[in-house]
Design a protein around this motif. Sequence first.
Motif, PDB file in Angstrom:
ATOM      1  N   LEU A 118     -10.498 115.175 -19.502  1.00 20.23           N
ATOM      2  CA  LEU A 118      -9.536 115.630 -20.100  1.00 20.23           C
ATOM      3  C   LEU A 118      -8.625 116.417 -18.757  1.00 20.23           C
ATOM      4  O   LEU A 118      -9.203 116.852 -18.098  1.00 20.23           O
ATOM      5  N   CYS A 119      -7.102 116.479 -19.168  1.00 18.46           N
ATOM      6  CA  CYS A 119      -6.429 117.005 -18.238  1.00 18.46           C
ATOM      7  C   CYS A 119      -5.484 118.150 -19.071  1.00 18.46           C
ATOM      8  O   CYS A 119      -5.026 117.556 -19.970  1.00 18.46           O
ATOM      9  N   TYR A 120      -5.514 119.184 -18.610  1.00 21.10           N
ATOM     10  CA  TYR A 120      -4.684 120.435 -19.059  1.00 21.10           C
ATOM     11  C   TYR A 120      -3.594 120.805 -18.154  1.00 21.10           C
ATOM     12  O   TYR A 120      -3.873 120.958 -16.705  1.00 21.10           O
ATOM     13  N   LYS A 135      -7.029 132.684 -16.400  1.00 11.28           N
ATOM     14  CA  LYS A 135      -6.270 132.511 -17.685  1.00 11.28           C
ATOM     15  C   LYS A 135      -6.888 131.670 -18.858  1.00 11.28           C
ATOM     16  O   LYS A 135      -8.061 130.937 -18.650  1.00 11.28           O
ATOM     17  N   GLU A 136      -6.736 132.250 -20.132  1.00  8.10           N
ATOM     18  CA  GLU A 136      -7.253 131.675 -21.066  1.00  8.10           C
ATOM     19  C   GLU A 136      -6.442 130.535 -21.681  1.00  8.10           C
ATOM     20  O   GLU A 136      -5.280 130.627 -21.903  1.00  8.10           O
ATOM     21  N   ILE A 137      -7.141 129.392 -21.753  1.00 11.72           N
ATOM     22  CA  ILE A 137      -6.500 128.163 -22.561  1.00 11.72           C
ATOM     23  C   ILE A 137      -7.205 127.660 -23.863  1.00 11.72           C
ATOM     24  O   ILE A 137      -8.462 127.794 -24.097  1.00 11.72           O
ATOM     25  N   GLN A 138      -6.522 127.339 -24.571  1.00 13.67           N
ATOM     26  CA  GLN A 138      -6.900 126.490 -25.892  1.00 13.67           C
ATOM     27  C   GLN A 138      -6.768 125.114 -25.777  1.00 13.67           C
ATOM     28  O   GLN A 138      -5.580 124.814 -25.719  1.00 13.67           O
ATOM     29  N   ILE A 139      -7.811 124.280 -25.796  1.00 11.20           N
ATOM     30  CA  ILE A 139      -7.615 122.758 -25.734  1.00 11.20           C
ATOM     31  C   ILE A 139      -8.176 121.900 -27.312  1.00 11.20           C
ATOM     32  O   ILE A 139      -9.237 122.438 -27.499  1.00 11.20           O
ATOM     33  N   PRO A 140      -7.574 121.098 -27.371  1.00 13.62           N
ATOM     34  CA  PRO A 140      -8.118 120.199 -28.585  1.00 13.62           C
ATOM     35  C   PRO A 140      -9.225 119.232 -27.878  1.00 13.62           C
ATOM     36  O   PRO A 140      -9.188 118.832 -26.731  1.00 13.62           O
ATOM     37  N   THR A 141     -10.472 119.213 -28.302  1.00 15.74           N
ATOM     38  CA  THR A 141     -11.426 118.033 -27.957  1.00 15.74           C
ATOM     39  C   THR A 141     -12.217 117.664 -28.923  1.00 15.74           C
ATOM     40  O   THR A 141     -12.377 118.225 -30.056  1.00 15.74           O
TER      41      THR A 141
END
Length: 377
Positions: A118-120, A135-141
Amino acid sequence: MAKKDYYQVLGIPKSAEEREIKKAYKRLAMKYHPDRNQGDKTAEGKFKEIKEAYEILINEEKRSAYDQYGHSAFENGQSSNTYSTFTSSADFSDIFGDVFGDIFGGNRTQRTKKGADLCYNMEILLEEAVKGTKKEIQIPTLQKCKICYGSGAKTGTKPRVCSTCHGKGQIHIRKGFFTVQQSCPTCHGKGSVITDPCNVCRGQGRIETYKILLVKIPPGVDTNDRIRLNNEGEAGINGAQSGDLYVQITVKKHPIFEREENNLYCEVPINFTMAALGGEIEVPTLDGRVKLKIPYETQSGKLFRIRGRGVKSVQNRNQGDLLCRVVVETPVNLNEQQKNLLRELGNSFNGFRGEKNSPRSKRFFDGVKRFFDDLTR
């Protein structure tokens, strides 16, 4: 203890092509495989090292990141080396599946499939890029189902062996003189059939979800840099290894500074009095203000270097500089007294072509005169 260079681990040059990498991996993996070296911890450690090097160099994106940043490209997340125990059938299948799977279509790769990478895209401030941050990130997975543990079968049941291909995942069809091998139409290459699917993932072994990750941004990153988080991509099919997550960095445009490699640039306006007579001004840096001495007779566009106030390289940790370009500003909103003073000053120059006070103007107009004189000859 510092890790060895991956190219040295496999004994290949940095220009090695995919076929050379696979060949070197197969030779070394067969030599140091734990099943061939029972109880030999040195061989087991060597095999882990070889496997880790191969997984990085055989992947085009991972290899590019390694060539650019070395081992620091994979500091986020866990190490590529995830082996703790070894089973004979699985590990030897890995070796031949990786090297010859595209030729012979081994059935193991049909049953399990590594999750997608995946790429963010992350946008950060210049200050964050220079100093580093978290940094906090939220990703769909897609994550492995916690009820069936990725098998897709209901709790208490197991997938049954496909009766069409007998667990091979492939069937052979005879066409004239040739025999064609293709994926089994019943199990679609998996080798097994789920008769009683999991109620949560409905037999898929994975569920759609969101997850929150803490990403460590190292000091010195720049636009288009990538940070890799191991095994934080989509979950694999049928319990296979997860893919990786790549965080693509974009640095926002700064209102004062521009970055070029590890140096920072900024423009500092000064009035023509200071440019002519000299003085001292305060200029901004990312760590606060510093004083800059302006020598007399400074011309517009002059570049002043303040050492060690730039960006620390993410590769070799060398510190860049801050370069201040002074711009001599023409005064505006003059009152009559100020205009008279300027007229008096201008008259003292004996015109704008004055040799003594404006040598650059004199050279320019002398050159223009010679140019037109040559045209009329």
